[in-house]
Motif scaffolding. Structure first.
Motif, PDB file in Angstrom:
ATOM      1  N   LEU A   1      51.439  36.065  21.791  1.00 58.34           N
ATOM      2  CA  LEU A   1      51.622  37.442  21.335  1.00 58.34           C
ATOM      3  C   LEU A   1      52.838  37.572  20.423  1.00 58.34           C
ATOM      4  CD1 LEU A   1      50.655  39.521  24.498  1.00 58.34           C
ATOM      5  CD2 LEU A   1      49.235  38.623  22.649  1.00 58.34           C
TER       6      LEU A   1
ATOM      7  N   MET B   1      35.475  35.925  26.385  1.00 57.39           N
ATOM      8  CA  MET B   1      36.052  34.671  26.904  1.00 57.39           C
ATOM      9  C   MET B   1      34.984  33.594  26.976  1.00 57.39           C
ATOM     10  SD  MET B   1      38.824  35.637  29.857  1.00 57.39           S
ATOM     11  CE  MET B   1      38.431  37.281  30.431  1.00 57.39           C
TER      12      MET B   1
ATOM     13  N   ARG C   1      35.399  41.786  27.879  1.00 60.35           N
ATOM     14  CA  ARG C   1      36.458  40.774  27.966  1.00 60.35           C
ATOM     15  C   ARG C   1      35.862  39.470  28.478  1.00 60.35           C
ATOM     16  NH1 ARG C   1      40.867  44.031  30.441  1.00 60.35           N
ATOM     17  NH2 ARG C   1      39.850  43.356  32.353  1.00 60.35           N
TER      18      ARG C   1
ATOM     19  N   GLN D   1      43.132  45.288  23.942  1.00 61.46           N
ATOM     20  CA  GLN D   1      43.458  44.517  25.138  1.00 61.46           C
ATOM     21  C   GLN D   1      44.885  43.990  25.077  1.00 61.46           C
ATOM     22  OE1 GLN D   1      41.638  44.225  27.916  1.00 61.46           O
ATOM     23  NE2 GLN D   1      40.387  45.739  26.870  1.00 61.46           N
ATOM     24  N   ILE D   2      45.267  43.543  23.902  1.00 61.25           N
ATOM     25  CA  ILE D   2      46.611  43.006  23.739  1.00 61.25           C
ATOM     26  C   ILE D   2      47.645  44.118  23.793  1.00 61.25           C
ATOM     27  CG2 ILE D   2      48.179  41.915  22.099  1.00 61.25           C
ATOM     28  CD1 ILE D   2      45.840  40.259  21.105  1.00 61.25           C
TER      29      ILE D   2
ATOM     30  N   GLU E   1      36.351  29.994  34.695  1.00 60.98           N
ATOM     31  CA  GLU E   1      37.065  29.050  35.570  1.00 60.98           C
ATOM     32  C   GLU E   1      37.966  29.774  36.547  1.00 60.98           C
ATOM     33  OE1 GLU E   1      37.526  25.539  35.610  1.00 60.98           O
ATOM     34  OE2 GLU E   1      36.293  24.940  33.909  1.00 60.98           O
TER      35      GLU E   1
ATOM     36  N   GLU F   1      42.746  27.677  32.283  1.00 63.04           N
ATOM     37  CA  GLU F   1      42.280  27.112  33.561  1.00 63.04           C
ATOM     38  C   GLU F   1      41.499  25.830  33.352  1.00 63.04           C
ATOM     39  OE1 GLU F   1      42.132  28.278  36.900  1.00 63.04           O
ATOM     40  OE2 GLU F   1      43.101  30.235  36.704  1.00 63.04           O
TER      41      GLU F   1
ATOM     42  N   MET G   1      41.662  33.385  23.848  1.00 62.74           N
ATOM     43  CA  MET G   1      41.310  33.300  25.272  1.00 62.74           C
ATOM     44  C   MET G   1      42.480  33.764  26.127  1.00 62.74           C
ATOM     45  SD  MET G   1      38.989  29.896  25.866  1.00 62.74           S
ATOM     46  CE  MET G   1      39.351  28.809  24.496  1.00 62.74           C
TER      47      MET G   1
ATOM     48  N   GLU H   1      38.947  39.654  34.460  1.00 63.39           N
ATOM     49  CA  GLU H   1      40.385  39.410  34.392  1.00 63.39           C
ATOM     50  C   GLU H   1      40.729  37.960  34.091  1.00 63.39           C
ATOM     51  OE1 GLU H   1      41.607  40.633  38.242  1.00 63.39           O
ATOM     52  OE2 GLU H   1      41.379  42.759  37.811  1.00 63.39           O
ATOM     53  N   ARG H   2      39.912  37.027  34.616  1.00 61.60           N
ATOM     54  CA  ARG H   2      40.352  35.641  34.611  1.00 61.60           C
ATOM     55  C   ARG H   2      39.384  34.660  33.999  1.00 61.60           C
ATOM     56  NH1 ARG H   2      43.663  36.483  39.902  1.00 61.60           N
ATOM     57  NH2 ARG H   2      44.224  34.298  39.769  1.00 61.60           N
TER      58      ARG H   2
ATOM     59  N   ARG I   1      50.658  32.896  26.889  1.00 59.22           N
ATOM     60  CA  ARG I   1      50.163  34.176  26.391  1.00 59.22           C
ATOM     61  C   ARG I   1      51.277  34.945  25.697  1.00 59.22           C
ATOM     62  NH1 ARG I   1      48.925  39.740  27.962  1.00 59.22           N
ATOM     63  NH2 ARG I   1      46.777  40.196  27.347  1.00 59.22           N
TER      64      ARG I   1
ATOM     65  N   ALA J   1      44.840  35.743  25.237  1.00 54.96           N
ATOM     66  CA  ALA J   1      45.080  37.167  25.031  1.00 54.96           C
ATOM     67  C   ALA J   1      44.120  37.999  25.868  1.00 54.96           C
ATOM     68  CB  ALA J   1      44.925  37.507  23.559  1.00 54.96           C
ATOM     69  N   LEU J   2      42.900  37.498  26.066  1.00 58.16           N
ATOM     70  CA  LEU J   2      41.906  38.284  26.791  1.00 58.16           C
ATOM     71  C   LEU J   2      42.140  38.287  28.301  1.00 58.16           C
ATOM     72  CD1 LEU J   2      38.717  37.336  24.757  1.00 58.16           C
ATOM     73  CD2 LEU J   2      39.573  39.648  25.153  1.00 58.16           C
ATOM     74  N   GLU J   3      42.801  37.265  28.799  1.00 62.31           N
ATOM     75  CA  GLU J   3      42.984  37.193  30.248  1.00 62.31           C
ATOM     76  C   GLU J   3      43.935  38.256  30.771  1.00 62.31           C
ATOM     77  OE1 GLU J   3      44.087  33.284  31.382  1.00 62.31           O
ATOM     78  OE2 GLU J   3      42.163  32.413  30.858  1.00 62.31           O
ATOM     79  N   ARG J   4      43.707  38.641  31.982  1.00 62.36           N
ATOM     80  CA  ARG J   4      44.482  39.687  32.646  1.00 62.36           C
ATOM     81  C   ARG J   4      44.867  39.271  34.033  1.00 62.36           C
ATOM     82  NH1 ARG J   4      44.910  44.766  29.619  1.00 62.36           N
ATOM     83  NH2 ARG J   4      45.376  43.300  27.958  1.00 62.36           N
ATOM     84  N   ARG J   5      45.539  38.179  34.194  1.00 59.80           N
ATOM     85  CA  ARG J   5      45.887  37.799  35.559  1.00 59.80           C
ATOM     86  C   ARG J   5      47.168  38.479  35.979  1.00 59.80           C
ATOM     87  NH1 ARG J   5      43.914  32.439  36.062  1.00 59.80           N
ATOM     88  NH2 ARG J   5      42.733  32.129  34.167  1.00 59.80           N
ATOM     89  N   PRO J   6      47.355  38.521  37.282  1.00 65.18           N
ATOM     90  CA  PRO J   6      48.603  39.096  37.786  1.00 65.18           C
ATOM     91  C   PRO J   6      49.812  38.394  37.184  1.00 65.18           C
ATOM     92  CG  PRO J   6      47.103  38.621  39.594  1.00 65.18           C
ATOM     93  CD  PRO J   6      46.445  38.123  38.363  1.00 65.18           C
TER      94      PRO J   6
ATOM     95  N   LEU K   1      34.127  32.241  23.598  1.00 61.35           N
ATOM     96  CA  LEU K   1      35.129  31.392  22.947  1.00 61.35           C
ATOM     97  C   LEU K   1      35.148  29.975  23.513  1.00 61.35           C
ATOM     98  CD1 LEU K   1      38.013  33.979  22.572  1.00 61.35           C
ATOM     99  CD2 LEU K   1      36.961  32.679  20.714  1.00 61.35           C
TER     100      LEU K   1
END
Lengths: 215, 215, 215, 215
Positions: free
Chosen positions: C138, D121, D117, D183-184, D35, C35, C121, D31-32, C134, C123-128, D124
DNA sequence: AATGAATGAGGATTCATTCAT
DNA sequence: AATGAATGAATCCTCATTCAT
């Protein structure tokens, strides 16, 4: 101090702002169509910043749809099949009423042609993802057609439903064309004369169809 | 020689490239109007890079104008008032010819509606600087109208020039409207039936005007 | 005239421009994550206008994915399990090799930490809707893990596959953590010391698991 | 009185609103990242208008900092080095306690992973102006590390302070890495198994360092 | 006859934030 | 204690067009 208007932060008034945005949008969209209507242009014309438009409308699509909804709705409300009680002969009276309505439509289009121009532009487009405004236009238009069908049935109850449908479609569709001709030709085009011609054409068509059973 | 191997020989053929660009442009512009037609979209549809489009056309304005020129011109060439020699009664013969032409127009619009859709969208727009394509459309359309005027005069020589003008305008304008109705309603709309109705309306209108001196 | 650089339109050189964009993007994305990486920022750092970035990459998503692809790929290529032929005792030799690899990884992360910071960073995100980058991260990471698994199998062939998987995961995962600790603590953190400790931990873990049959 | 009918009485309750905002924010930020957490998104998730969030928090920075403060603080409070009195052998007892703590941490991370998480983030990122939340995270984390150091000193009082520091850093850092691996990899990753492995690694490391004087 | 690359202007939309009520 | 409305700056991305080759 006299007032704030024009310069400083005007006091928040959602209802009025929404109206101003729609006023600006109907003009611009009526002139330039969906794509040609940029938010910046609307913002400039209504005096509110672009981001404020997004407070009132989710996105451009919803804005244009609201434009159609408001302007076409209020236009439709104003159209009524007039009476002609002073004419004795029933046939002549109906003829008179039809010509009256045609004149009414013609005059209203001379006055505020923006919404129909926009609606027809939307109707003509064929994009993969149609704007909501197009759907709204078609819906309101369908209402208009149902009214015309009802009027025709009133005038000539013996006509079959398919004949009525064809006639009402012809009535509306040709009227659209006359409107476009006026848009193209401007003042040189006798819109009232064209609608007069169209009223006669419809009456003759009704008379002709009356004479024969539905196919 | 090393080059060309494996790839379909792409002969530098200006004529063909130009045609491909126009083919792509007529489709897209017919779907989305002037603003909605981006060079990138045309480039993607015709397979040539955007910069190549600029080799063939000065700018977007000229491209869309060329689209109108080519497609409307060729369409107009195909429209002719048909003969109906096998019908004895002169009045019936004329009626037959008019209905034949109406059917011809209706069929051609069913086949390739893109150019008229584009033309009407252009005609409806009201921007400060009108695209050349609009002017071109109006010019070609004017030609069409003159032909219709000539045909009416042929059918009813006693009509005055203003009456002929009004009738030819009505003939074309209403036809536009019927076309739009078909665009809106799709297969459910009986375009041929509408044009049939329109042909009768015109003949009746001619008959009615014949009876009275010009205003 | 001497040259164009820095001021005027430089001659088009796609390959080099692409590289410059990626160079700028890896720095910024490594610092601020997905972002936080604005196209404008990348544009400013690489000297090309934002619109030129879109000539080389479809969108931001594809740009960041390309960043991961290039930098992680080239990093992985540089990592090799070193030899230690000069050590006689086999157990001591393997220990030496593991410590050598750990030191290698630690040093490479000290040199160019951007890509791993970005990768983690992401890898840690979990957006829809997860960014493509990402997925790319992986994938490349999975390759790295397979290499580690292969190395462990080479060192201790009698371990079962599940044990190897657990060990390789532990080896990589803990290494990520050490890297993060260095990112947090900066120069005060003895990254080489931590990796040394980690190498011992792995060797001990292998020894411990060797002793017992797989569960 | 007219008001309130039909709607659930929305008592102006500052405490509860604040909690709802933080609940929404911890989810989204977890999750995000920083930012990716927009005020609008938080507003949508907690049901309060964006301007209300600014009544409770000075700005976004303070909001995210409060998120870290609340969630990490309460998490840390729940972590305690457990007892294992029923085990006779002192060495085995310590081993048991360490494994118990590892399992405790693993389980807590399985339950509520959002805050860590987010914290990682934040850790980092490397922007010119670091968010307050990052500082808060690092502070709370430092507390955690001091606790680990204290526990190690309790288990092995003869270790020098630098050895203890290295070990506590390794303990926490690697744990972060294991968390990220989970998480991954999701459910496929045996987080408890990894933490078990890690507990053994720490115990072995303590044993190894016990044997030699500090460098 | 063509095209890869570049480019400034403008597109819609979201951002964090403020202010009057 | 809260909120509807407003706002300028920034977001990603597309636009028509040009230019060197």
């Amino acid at each position: 101090m006299v007032s704030d208007r024009g310069v400083r932060r005007r006091r928040a008034n959602g209802e009025e702002s929404r109206r101003r945005i729609l006023d600006a949008a109907v003009e611009i969209a009526g002139e330039r169509g969906y794509e040609g209507t940029s938010i910046k242009l609307v913002s400039a014309r209504c005096g509110l910043p672009a981001s404020s438009i997004y407070w009132h409308f989710k996105d451009k699509d919803e804005l244009i749809a609201a434009v159609i909804e408001r302007s076409f709705g209020s236009w439709l409300g104003a159209m009524v099949l007039p009476d002609a009680d002073d004419v004795a002969d029933p046939a002549a009276r109906e003829r008179q009423r039809v010509r009256g309505l045609a004149a009414q439509v013609a005059r209203s289009l001379l006055e505020s042609p923006d919404f129909l121009r926009l609606g027809l532009m939307l109707a003509l487009e064929r994009r993969p993802e149609q704007p909501t405004a197009r759907t709204v236009f078609l819906r309101v238009r369908q209402e208009a057609r149902e009214r015309v069908s009802a009027a025709i049935t009133e005038l000539a109850p013996e006509l079959g439903p398919e004949q009525v449908e064809l006639l009402s479609l012809y009535a509306l569709a040709a009227a659209d064309g006359l409107f476009i001709a006026y848009q193209i030709g401007g003042e040189e085009v006798d819109l009232l004369g064209l609608f007069e011609l169209h009223a006669h054409a419809l009456i003759d068509a009704v008379a002709r169809l009356r004479g024969r059973p539905e196919v």
